[in-house]
Design a protein around this motif. Structure first.
Motif, PDB file in Angstrom:
ATOM      1  N   CYS B 179       0.830  -1.196   0.000  1.00 37.92           N
ATOM      2  CA  CYS B 179       0.000   0.000   0.000  1.00 37.92           C
ATOM      3  C   CYS B 179       0.869   1.252   0.000  1.00 37.92           C
ATOM      4  CB  CYS B 179      -0.857   0.060   1.246  1.00 37.92           C
ATOM      5  SG  CYS B 179      -1.915  -1.345   1.412  1.00 37.92           S
ATOM      6  N   TRP B 180       0.330   2.327  -0.555  1.00 35.69           N
ATOM      7  CA  TRP B 180       1.005   3.616  -0.652  1.00 35.69           C
ATOM      8  C   TRP B 180       2.370   3.417  -1.343  1.00 35.69           C
ATOM      9  CZ3 TRP B 180      -0.565   2.562   4.763  1.00 35.69           C
ATOM     10  CH2 TRP B 180      -1.899   2.939   4.986  1.00 35.69           C
ATOM     11  N   SER B 181       2.400   2.452  -2.260  1.00 39.50           N
ATOM     12  CA  SER B 181       3.648   2.130  -2.938  1.00 39.50           C
ATOM     13  C   SER B 181       3.397   1.658  -4.373  1.00 39.50           C
ATOM     14  CB  SER B 181       4.385   1.052  -2.148  1.00 39.50           C
ATOM     15  OG  SER B 181       5.450   0.544  -2.884  1.00 39.50           O
ATOM     16  N   VAL B 182       2.496   0.665  -4.531  1.00 40.98           N
ATOM     17  CA  VAL B 182       2.298   0.071  -5.860  1.00 40.98           C
ATOM     18  C   VAL B 182       1.732   1.085  -6.863  1.00 40.98           C
ATOM     19  CG1 VAL B 182      -0.012  -0.859  -5.313  1.00 40.98           C
ATOM     20  CG2 VAL B 182       1.360  -1.967  -7.081  1.00 40.98           C
ATOM     21  N   GLY B 183       1.128   2.166  -6.375  1.00 34.91           N
ATOM     22  CA  GLY B 183       0.588   3.186  -7.282  1.00 34.91           C
ATOM     23  C   GLY B 183       1.592   4.252  -7.669  1.00 34.91           C
ATOM     24  N   LYS B 184       2.799   4.184  -7.094  1.00 33.26           N
ATOM     25  CA  LYS B 184       3.789   5.242  -7.344  1.00 33.26           C
ATOM     26  C   LYS B 184       4.279   5.262  -8.802  1.00 33.26           C
ATOM     27  CE  LYS B 184       5.595   5.921  -2.664  1.00 33.26           C
ATOM     28  NZ  LYS B 184       6.681   5.557  -1.726  1.00 33.26           N
ATOM     29  N   GLY B 185       4.364   4.076  -9.414  1.00 34.07           N
ATOM     30  CA  GLY B 185       4.793   3.995 -10.811  1.00 34.07           C
ATOM     31  C   GLY B 185       3.808   4.746 -11.696  1.00 34.07           C
ATOM     32  N   LEU B 186       2.528   4.539 -11.445  1.00 34.79           N
ATOM     33  CA  LEU B 186       1.463   5.215 -12.209  1.00 34.79           C
ATOM     34  C   LEU B 186       1.557   6.724 -11.988  1.00 34.79           C
ATOM     35  CD1 LEU B 186      -1.108   4.923 -13.940  1.00 34.79           C
ATOM     36  CD2 LEU B 186      -2.392   4.527 -11.837  1.00 34.79           C
ATOM     37  N   LYS B 187       1.842   7.106 -10.746  1.00 30.36           N
ATOM     38  CA  LYS B 187       1.953   8.526 -10.407  1.00 30.36           C
ATOM     39  C   LYS B 187       3.081   9.180 -11.234  1.00 30.36           C
ATOM     40  CE  LYS B 187       2.888  11.541  -6.449  1.00 30.36           C
ATOM     41  NZ  LYS B 187       3.262  11.596  -5.033  1.00 30.36           N
ATOM     42  N   ARG B 188       4.226   8.471 -11.312  1.00 31.48           N
ATOM     43  CA  ARG B 188       5.348   8.994 -12.101  1.00 31.48           C
ATOM     44  C   ARG B 188       5.004   9.091 -13.583  1.00 31.48           C
ATOM     45  NH1 ARG B 188       8.453   5.988  -8.349  1.00 31.48           N
ATOM     46  NH2 ARG B 188       8.268   4.145  -9.656  1.00 31.48           N
ATOM     47  N   ARG B 189       4.352   8.015 -14.099  1.00 30.25           N
ATOM     48  CA  ARG B 189       3.999   7.994 -15.537  1.00 30.25           C
ATOM     49  C   ARG B 189       3.057   9.134 -15.870  1.00 30.25           C
ATOM     50  NH1 ARG B 189       3.750   2.564 -14.697  1.00 30.25           N
ATOM     51  NH2 ARG B 189       1.485   2.409 -14.815  1.00 30.25           N
TER      52      ARG B 189
END
Lengths: 194, 194
Positions: B179-189
């Protein structure tokens, strides 16, 4: 042997949902795992609790409507994303393809296998948190997650569970036993006891 | 393609717990899967909703205390049993071996890997159902379900989940992502998008 951990919340896993609302005229979404089922019956009431600082609060208070969508395992990155990025500084309105239901201010996510539209019933005040209790107005489910009898097949939904201690999302496992049934043997044995 | 099922509660799976209270001077227990997490922080508040007809209601209203115990998969028959047999006509006080915590009227079940003691904070009225909101006072966890850092290892708890549509108890699956981690890639993209 048990250890007293202090007043720790151990009510996990909980179900991870994406709450949708219209904020400042735009659909906005956030991940919430602190949800609750209030009653059993009609009208049916659900709850979710979020910190009062969240951008979504104003939208729900304005329109008195919101959606509760269940992401599946394939959506775990998007779900996490809407949990770590605030609508206050990021427009999340075009992240998902949306569809309309019965309420004008309960944005529904096409890729979520199950979506509920809710009308705000009441708000509970808990210091830093607001608990929103909504009445379910309509529930939309993907045909592929419906059984022949028209009920939702939870194994096909593949819901995303949440656990705070491991800070992780978890999958659903397998059926263990039938409710209001597996305890009947014990009931008979205890009734037969002299 | 989605189908509108009407106002169906689809907030499943939920966590199955055993609520304990002292009713007419005797410990009593019932299975509840309609639970909720209110806030995140201290004091920590939890909810559970039951039909007002339940025998347990009077005991909680009298003593303003109750327990919320998490059974594991091995206890599914006992859990179901306390859900199908009422304390009004069956004495359930000696079904489990009990232990004492900080509150005098929150009976705790030894065989449950995790038990919370709660003080009643408020009661919500929902026609046929009462929703009890409690403040967690102390949480007792079996040493065998604790990680080295003292936090609860949910995989070791082996909680019992509940689904209304399949009328079944379910197991927990496997960790999916952080949690609060796996979505970080999407955030960067998305941040890099022109």
């Amino acid at each position: 042997m048990k250890r007293n951990l202090g007043p720790v919340n151990a009510l996990y896993p909980s179900l991870t949902v994406i709450v949708g609302a219209v904020v400042e005229g735009r659909p906005n979404f956030l991940a919430v795992a602190h949800v609750g089922i209030m009653n059993h019956g009609q009208p049916q009431y659900l709850s979710f609790g979020i910190n009062k600082k969240h951008y979504t609060v104003a939208g729900i208070m304005e329109h008195k409507e919101f959606s509760v969508c269940l992401p599946n395992e394939d959506m775990v990155a998007e779900t996490d994303f809407v949990g770590i990025v605030s609508g206050r500084n990021t427009d999340k309105s075009d992240l998902f393809e949306l569809f309309s239901g019965e309420l004008a201010h309960a944005p529904l996510i096409k890729s979520c296998p199950v979506c509920m539209e809710c009308r705000l019933d009441r708000v509970l005040d808990f210091d830093t948190h607001s608990i929103f209790i909504g009445e379910v107005v309509a529930t939309h489910a993907e045909e592929t997650v419906l059984r022949e009898d028209g009920k939702i097949d939870i194994a096909e939904v593949r819901p995303v569970l949440f656990d705070m201690a491991s800070v992780s999302y978890w999958s659903l496992g397998s059926p263990l036993a039938s409710c209001w049934s597996v305890g009947k043997g014990l009931k008979r044995r205890l009734a037969d006891k002299p």
